[in-house]
Design an enzyme around this catalytic site. Sequence first.
Site, PDB file in Angstrom:
ATOM      1  CE1 TYR A 104      -6.571  -7.023  -7.035  1.00 15.12           C
ATOM      2  CE2 TYR A 104      -6.391  -8.307  -5.028  1.00 15.12           C
ATOM      3  CZ  TYR A 104      -6.368  -7.091  -5.680  1.00 15.12           C
ATOM      4  OH  TYR A 104      -6.157  -5.940  -4.966  1.00 15.12           O
ATOM      5  NE  ARG A 108      -3.452  -2.367   2.806  1.00 12.96           N
ATOM      6  CZ  ARG A 108      -3.105  -3.532   3.344  1.00 12.96           C
ATOM      7  NH1 ARG A 108      -1.859  -3.700   3.819  1.00 12.96           N
ATOM      8  NH2 ARG A 108      -3.966  -4.522   3.429  1.00 12.96           N
ATOM      9  CG  HIS A 125      -5.582   0.338  -3.276  1.00  7.68           C
ATOM     10  ND1 HIS A 125      -4.736   0.783  -2.276  1.00  7.68           N
ATOM     11  CD2 HIS A 125      -6.229  -0.744  -2.749  1.00  7.68           C
ATOM     12  CE1 HIS A 125      -4.888   0.012  -1.206  1.00  7.68           C
ATOM     13  NE2 HIS A 125      -5.770  -0.929  -1.477  1.00  7.68           N
ATOM     14  NE  ARG A 154      -3.231  -3.836  -1.231  1.00  3.86           N
ATOM     15  CZ  ARG A 154      -2.513  -4.600  -0.408  1.00  3.86           C
ATOM     16  NH1 ARG A 154      -1.193  -4.611  -0.498  1.00  3.86           N
ATOM     17  NH2 ARG A 154      -3.100  -5.376   0.483  1.00  3.86           N
ATOM     18  CE  LYS A 166      -5.754  -1.141   5.440  1.00  2.00           C
ATOM     19  NZ  LYS A 166      -7.083  -1.405   4.827  1.00  2.00           N
ATOM     20  CG  HIS A 172      -5.640  -9.337   1.192  1.00  2.00           C
ATOM     21  ND1 HIS A 172      -5.901  -9.635  -0.134  1.00  2.00           N
ATOM     22  CD2 HIS A 172      -5.628  -7.977   1.273  1.00  2.00           C
ATOM     23  CE1 HIS A 172      -6.047  -8.513  -0.814  1.00  2.00           C
ATOM     24  NE2 HIS A 172      -5.889  -7.503   0.019  1.00  2.00           N
TER      25      HIS A 172
END
Length: 300
Positions: free
Chosen positions: A281, A150, A246, A249, A174, A272
Amino acid sequence: MVENVNVMLKLFIEYLQIERNYSQYTIGSYEFDVKDFFMFMNEQNINSVNDVTYSDIRIYLTKLYEERLARKSVARKISSLRSFYKFLSREKIIEENPFTLVSIPKAEKRLPNFFYGEEMQQLFDAIKTESPLGLRNLAILELLYATGIRVGECSQLRLKDVDFFLSTILVHGKGSKDRYVPFGSFAHDALEQYIHNARKQLMKNQNTHDFLFVNYRGGPLTTRGISVILGKILEDSSYNGKIHPHMLRHTFATHLLQNGADMRTVQELLGHSFLSSTQKYTHVTNEYLRKSYMSHHPRA
Protein backbone atom coordinates in the site's frame (compact mmCIF):
# COMPACT_ATOMS: atom_id res chain seq x y z
CA MET A 1 -1.64 -44.60 -12.77
CA VAL A 2 -0.62 -47.63 -10.72
CA GLU A 3 -0.15 -45.88 -7.40
CA ASN A 4 -3.25 -44.89 -5.41
CA VAL A 5 -2.62 -41.16 -5.30
CA ASN A 6 -6.12 -40.45 -4.01
CA VAL A 7 -5.17 -41.90 -0.62
CA MET A 8 -2.19 -39.55 -0.46
CA LEU A 9 -4.36 -36.60 -1.41
CA LYS A 10 -6.88 -37.51 1.28
CA LEU A 11 -4.11 -37.60 3.91
CA PHE A 12 -2.78 -34.25 2.66
CA ILE A 13 -6.22 -32.62 2.89
CA GLU A 14 -6.67 -33.92 6.44
CA TYR A 15 -3.27 -32.40 7.29
CA LEU A 16 -4.35 -29.02 5.86
CA GLN A 17 -7.63 -29.16 7.78
CA ILE A 18 -6.39 -30.38 11.16
CA GLU A 19 -2.79 -29.22 11.49
CA ARG A 20 -2.74 -26.14 9.26
CA ASN A 21 -6.34 -25.12 9.97
CA TYR A 22 -6.80 -23.76 6.43
CA SER A 23 -10.16 -22.55 5.17
CA GLN A 24 -12.25 -24.76 2.87
CA TYR A 25 -11.62 -22.32 0.02
CA THR A 26 -7.82 -22.62 0.43
CA ILE A 27 -7.99 -26.39 0.77
CA GLY A 28 -10.11 -26.54 -2.40
CA SER A 29 -7.36 -24.69 -4.29
CA TYR A 30 -4.69 -27.11 -3.05
CA GLU A 31 -6.83 -30.09 -4.02
CA PHE A 32 -7.46 -28.70 -7.51
CA ASP A 33 -3.76 -28.06 -8.10
CA VAL A 34 -2.64 -31.50 -6.90
CA LYS A 35 -5.31 -33.26 -8.99
CA ASP A 36 -4.19 -31.28 -12.03
CA PHE A 37 -0.64 -32.57 -11.51
CA PHE A 38 -1.94 -36.14 -11.14
CA MET A 39 -3.57 -35.78 -14.57
CA PHE A 40 -0.23 -34.62 -15.98
CA MET A 41 1.50 -37.65 -14.41
CA ASN A 42 -1.08 -39.91 -16.03
CA GLU A 43 -0.49 -38.27 -19.43
CA GLN A 44 3.26 -38.77 -19.03
CA ASN A 45 2.89 -42.38 -17.84
CA ILE A 46 4.49 -41.56 -14.49
CA ASN A 47 3.24 -44.30 -12.18
CA SER A 48 4.44 -43.05 -8.80
CA VAL A 49 5.01 -39.76 -6.99
CA ASN A 50 8.50 -41.15 -6.29
CA ASP A 51 9.21 -41.28 -10.03
CA VAL A 52 8.66 -37.56 -10.62
CA THR A 53 11.92 -35.82 -11.54
CA TYR A 54 13.00 -32.22 -11.91
CA SER A 55 12.83 -32.69 -15.71
CA ASP A 56 9.19 -33.80 -15.42
CA ILE A 57 8.38 -30.66 -13.46
CA ARG A 58 10.03 -28.51 -16.15
CA ILE A 59 7.82 -30.20 -18.75
CA TYR A 60 4.79 -29.51 -16.54
CA LEU A 61 5.77 -25.83 -16.26
CA THR A 62 6.12 -25.60 -20.04
CA LYS A 63 2.63 -27.10 -20.40
CA LEU A 64 1.19 -24.49 -18.01
CA TYR A 65 2.79 -21.62 -19.91
CA GLU A 66 1.57 -23.05 -23.22
CA GLU A 67 -1.93 -22.93 -21.73
CA ARG A 68 -1.27 -19.18 -21.21
CA LEU A 69 -1.73 -19.30 -17.45
CA ALA A 70 -0.79 -16.11 -15.64
CA ARG A 71 2.45 -16.17 -13.67
CA LYS A 72 0.44 -15.80 -10.49
CA SER A 73 -1.56 -18.96 -11.30
CA VAL A 74 1.58 -20.92 -12.15
CA ALA A 75 3.22 -19.76 -8.92
CA ARG A 76 0.18 -20.91 -6.93
CA LYS A 77 0.24 -24.37 -8.53
CA ILE A 78 3.96 -24.82 -7.85
CA SER A 79 3.50 -23.62 -4.27
CA SER A 80 0.66 -26.13 -3.77
CA LEU A 81 2.72 -28.99 -5.17
CA ARG A 82 5.76 -27.98 -3.15
CA SER A 83 3.63 -28.18 0.01
CA PHE A 84 2.18 -31.53 -1.09
CA TYR A 85 5.61 -33.04 -1.70
CA LYS A 86 6.96 -31.60 1.53
CA PHE A 87 4.10 -33.39 3.32
CA LEU A 88 4.89 -36.66 1.47
CA SER A 89 8.53 -36.31 2.49
CA ARG A 90 7.57 -35.72 6.11
CA GLU A 91 5.39 -38.84 6.06
CA LYS A 92 8.26 -40.87 4.48
CA ILE A 93 6.10 -41.60 1.42
CA ILE A 94 8.75 -40.27 -0.95
CA GLU A 95 12.54 -40.53 -0.81
CA GLU A 96 13.45 -37.26 -2.55
CA ASN A 97 11.52 -34.05 -3.13
CA PRO A 98 12.15 -32.76 -6.68
CA PHE A 99 10.15 -29.57 -5.99
CA THR A 100 12.91 -28.24 -3.74
CA LEU A 101 14.83 -27.52 -6.97
CA VAL A 102 12.00 -25.52 -8.55
CA SER A 103 11.83 -21.77 -8.11
CA ILE A 104 8.43 -20.12 -8.02
CA PRO A 105 8.00 -17.59 -10.83
CA LYS A 106 7.70 -14.06 -9.52
CA ALA A 107 4.24 -12.61 -9.92
CA GLU A 108 3.74 -9.36 -11.75
CA LYS A 109 3.66 -6.46 -9.34
CA ARG A 110 0.29 -4.78 -9.54
CA LEU A 111 -0.80 -1.88 -7.45
CA PRO A 112 -4.03 -2.58 -5.56
CA ASN A 113 -7.09 -0.87 -7.00
CA PHE A 114 -8.88 1.47 -4.62
CA PHE A 115 -11.60 4.12 -4.58
CA TYR A 116 -10.85 7.81 -4.22
CA GLY A 117 -12.83 9.76 -1.62
CA GLU A 118 -15.31 11.17 -4.12
CA GLU A 119 -15.85 7.71 -5.60
CA MET A 120 -16.66 6.29 -2.17
CA GLN A 121 -19.17 9.09 -1.72
CA GLN A 122 -20.82 8.11 -5.01
CA LEU A 123 -21.30 4.58 -3.65
CA PHE A 124 -22.81 5.85 -0.39
CA ASP A 125 -25.12 8.24 -2.26
CA ALA A 126 -26.41 5.38 -4.44
CA ILE A 127 -27.97 3.52 -1.49
CA LYS A 128 -31.65 4.23 -0.80
CA THR A 129 -32.29 3.73 2.91
CA GLU A 130 -36.11 3.79 2.87
CA SER A 131 -36.27 -0.03 2.99
CA PRO A 132 -34.82 -2.64 5.38
CA LEU A 133 -32.55 -3.94 2.60
CA GLY A 134 -31.27 -0.43 1.94
CA LEU A 135 -30.40 0.03 5.62
CA ARG A 136 -28.63 -3.31 5.57
CA ASN A 137 -26.67 -2.42 2.43
CA LEU A 138 -25.57 0.89 3.91
CA ALA A 139 -24.42 -0.84 7.11
CA ILE A 140 -22.38 -3.36 5.07
CA LEU A 141 -20.68 -0.68 2.97
CA GLU A 142 -19.97 1.55 5.97
CA LEU A 143 -18.53 -1.34 7.97
CA LEU A 144 -16.32 -2.67 5.16
CA TYR A 145 -14.91 0.79 4.49
CA ALA A 146 -14.56 1.62 8.19
CA THR A 147 -12.70 -1.56 9.16
CA GLY A 148 -11.05 -3.03 6.07
CA ILE A 149 -12.25 -6.51 6.98
CA ARG A 150 -12.50 -9.19 4.32
CA VAL A 151 -15.94 -9.94 2.87
CA GLY A 152 -15.66 -13.49 4.23
CA GLU A 153 -14.96 -12.09 7.69
CA CYS A 154 -17.95 -9.77 7.35
CA SER A 155 -20.31 -12.64 6.52
CA GLN A 156 -19.20 -14.49 9.68
CA LEU A 157 -19.83 -11.61 12.09
CA ARG A 158 -22.40 -12.20 14.81
CA LEU A 159 -24.35 -9.72 16.89
CA LYS A 160 -22.21 -10.45 19.94
CA ASP A 161 -19.08 -9.47 17.97
CA VAL A 162 -20.21 -5.84 17.79
CA ASP A 163 -19.38 -3.63 20.80
CA PHE A 164 -21.22 -0.34 20.40
CA PHE A 165 -19.83 1.05 23.66
CA LEU A 166 -16.22 0.75 22.46
CA SER A 167 -17.12 0.99 18.75
CA THR A 168 -15.19 -2.17 17.91
CA ILE A 169 -15.89 -5.50 16.24
CA LEU A 170 -14.31 -8.85 17.03
CA VAL A 171 -13.15 -10.29 13.71
CA HIS A 172 -12.47 -13.99 13.26
CA GLY A 173 -9.70 -13.93 10.67
CA LYS A 174 -7.68 -16.41 8.65
CA GLY A 175 -6.15 -19.31 10.55
CA SER A 176 -8.45 -18.75 13.55
CA LYS A 177 -6.68 -15.48 14.36
CA ASP A 178 -9.03 -13.09 16.14
CA ARG A 179 -8.53 -9.34 16.23
CA TYR A 180 -10.45 -6.30 17.44
CA VAL A 181 -11.00 -3.55 14.87
CA PRO A 182 -12.47 -0.12 15.69
CA PHE A 183 -15.10 1.60 13.56
CA GLY A 184 -16.15 5.24 13.32
CA SER A 185 -19.34 7.20 13.88
CA PHE A 186 -20.76 6.67 10.37
CA ALA A 187 -20.51 2.88 10.65
CA HIS A 188 -21.77 3.09 14.26
CA ASP A 189 -24.94 4.93 13.20
CA ALA A 190 -25.53 2.72 10.16
CA LEU A 191 -25.18 -0.48 12.22
CA GLU A 192 -27.55 0.74 14.92
CA GLN A 193 -30.13 1.78 12.32
CA TYR A 194 -29.85 -1.60 10.60
CA ILE A 195 -30.04 -3.72 13.75
CA HIS A 196 -32.93 -1.82 15.35
CA ASN A 197 -34.99 -0.91 12.28
CA ALA A 198 -34.20 -3.46 9.57
CA ARG A 199 -32.78 -6.74 10.83
CA LYS A 200 -35.87 -7.63 12.89
CA GLN A 201 -38.11 -7.09 9.86
CA LEU A 202 -35.91 -9.26 7.66
CA MET A 203 -35.81 -11.97 10.35
CA LYS A 204 -39.58 -12.24 10.83
CA ASN A 205 -39.95 -15.47 8.79
CA GLN A 206 -36.72 -17.04 10.00
CA ASN A 207 -35.68 -19.14 12.98
CA THR A 208 -33.51 -17.23 15.41
CA HIS A 209 -29.79 -17.00 14.69
CA ASP A 210 -27.25 -14.38 15.66
CA PHE A 211 -25.46 -13.67 12.39
CA LEU A 212 -25.16 -9.91 11.99
CA PHE A 213 -26.04 -9.58 8.32
CA VAL A 214 -29.02 -11.41 6.83
CA ASN A 215 -30.55 -11.84 3.38
CA TYR A 216 -34.09 -10.87 2.37
CA ARG A 217 -35.41 -14.18 3.75
CA GLY A 218 -33.71 -13.66 7.10
CA GLY A 219 -31.02 -16.29 6.62
CA PRO A 220 -27.30 -15.57 7.14
CA LEU A 221 -25.82 -13.53 4.33
CA THR A 222 -23.04 -15.38 2.48
CA THR A 223 -19.78 -14.04 1.09
CA ARG A 224 -21.27 -14.39 -2.38
CA GLY A 225 -24.37 -12.49 -1.27
CA ILE A 226 -22.30 -9.55 -0.02
CA SER A 227 -20.37 -9.47 -3.31
CA VAL A 228 -23.65 -9.31 -5.25
CA ILE A 229 -24.87 -6.45 -3.02
CA LEU A 230 -21.66 -4.48 -3.64
CA GLY A 231 -22.05 -5.02 -7.38
CA LYS A 232 -25.62 -3.72 -7.24
CA ILE A 233 -24.53 -0.61 -5.28
CA LEU A 234 -21.94 0.05 -7.98
CA GLU A 235 -24.56 -0.35 -10.72
CA ASP A 236 -26.83 2.18 -9.04
CA SER A 237 -24.02 4.70 -8.55
CA SER A 238 -22.51 7.14 -11.04
CA TYR A 239 -19.12 5.43 -10.72
CA ASN A 240 -17.80 4.12 -14.03
CA GLY A 241 -15.69 1.07 -13.34
CA LYS A 242 -15.59 -2.40 -11.85
CA ILE A 243 -15.66 -3.45 -8.22
CA HIS A 244 -14.34 -6.49 -6.49
CA PRO A 245 -14.86 -6.99 -2.75
CA HIS A 246 -11.18 -6.51 -1.89
CA MET A 247 -11.25 -2.98 -3.34
CA LEU A 248 -12.88 -1.70 -0.14
CA ARG A 249 -10.12 -3.35 1.91
CA HIS A 250 -7.52 -1.73 -0.35
CA THR A 251 -9.33 1.60 -0.03
CA PHE A 252 -9.39 1.37 3.77
CA ALA A 253 -5.63 0.75 3.95
CA THR A 254 -4.72 3.32 1.31
CA HIS A 255 -6.80 6.10 2.86
CA LEU A 256 -5.33 5.42 6.31
CA LEU A 257 -1.76 5.64 5.01
CA GLN A 258 -2.52 8.72 2.92
CA ASN A 259 -3.78 10.44 6.06
CA GLY A 260 -0.72 9.63 8.15
CA ALA A 261 -1.39 6.25 9.81
CA ASP A 262 1.75 4.21 10.48
CA MET A 263 2.39 0.91 8.76
CA ARG A 264 2.31 -1.26 11.89
CA THR A 265 -1.14 0.04 12.85
CA VAL A 266 -2.53 -0.72 9.39
CA GLN A 267 -0.94 -4.18 9.54
CA GLU A 268 -2.72 -4.93 12.83
CA LEU A 269 -6.06 -3.63 11.57
CA LEU A 270 -5.88 -5.68 8.38
CA GLY A 271 -4.84 -8.81 10.27
CA HIS A 272 -1.69 -9.32 8.18
CA SER A 273 0.82 -11.74 9.70
CA PHE A 274 3.73 -10.08 7.89
CA LEU A 275 4.51 -6.43 7.36
CA SER A 276 5.48 -7.21 3.76
CA SER A 277 1.79 -7.89 3.00
CA THR A 278 0.95 -4.35 4.09
CA GLN A 279 3.88 -2.62 2.38
CA LYS A 280 2.27 -2.87 -1.06
CA TYR A 281 0.00 0.00 0.00
CA THR A 282 2.98 2.33 0.33
CA HIS A 283 3.48 1.98 -3.42
CA VAL A 284 -0.12 3.06 -3.91
CA THR A 285 0.26 6.11 -1.70
CA ASN A 286 3.60 7.05 -3.30
CA GLU A 287 2.01 6.85 -6.75
CA TYR A 288 -0.93 8.93 -5.50
CA LEU A 289 1.46 11.59 -4.18
CA ARG A 290 3.40 11.61 -7.43
CA LYS A 291 0.26 12.10 -9.52
CA SER A 292 -0.98 14.81 -7.18
CA TYR A 293 2.37 16.60 -7.48
CA MET A 294 2.43 16.33 -11.28
CA SER A 295 -1.15 17.62 -11.50
CA HIS A 296 -0.85 20.57 -9.14
CA HIS A 297 2.73 21.85 -8.95
CA PRO A 298 3.20 24.80 -11.32
CA ARG A 299 6.65 23.57 -12.43
CA ALA A 300 5.95 19.82 -12.50
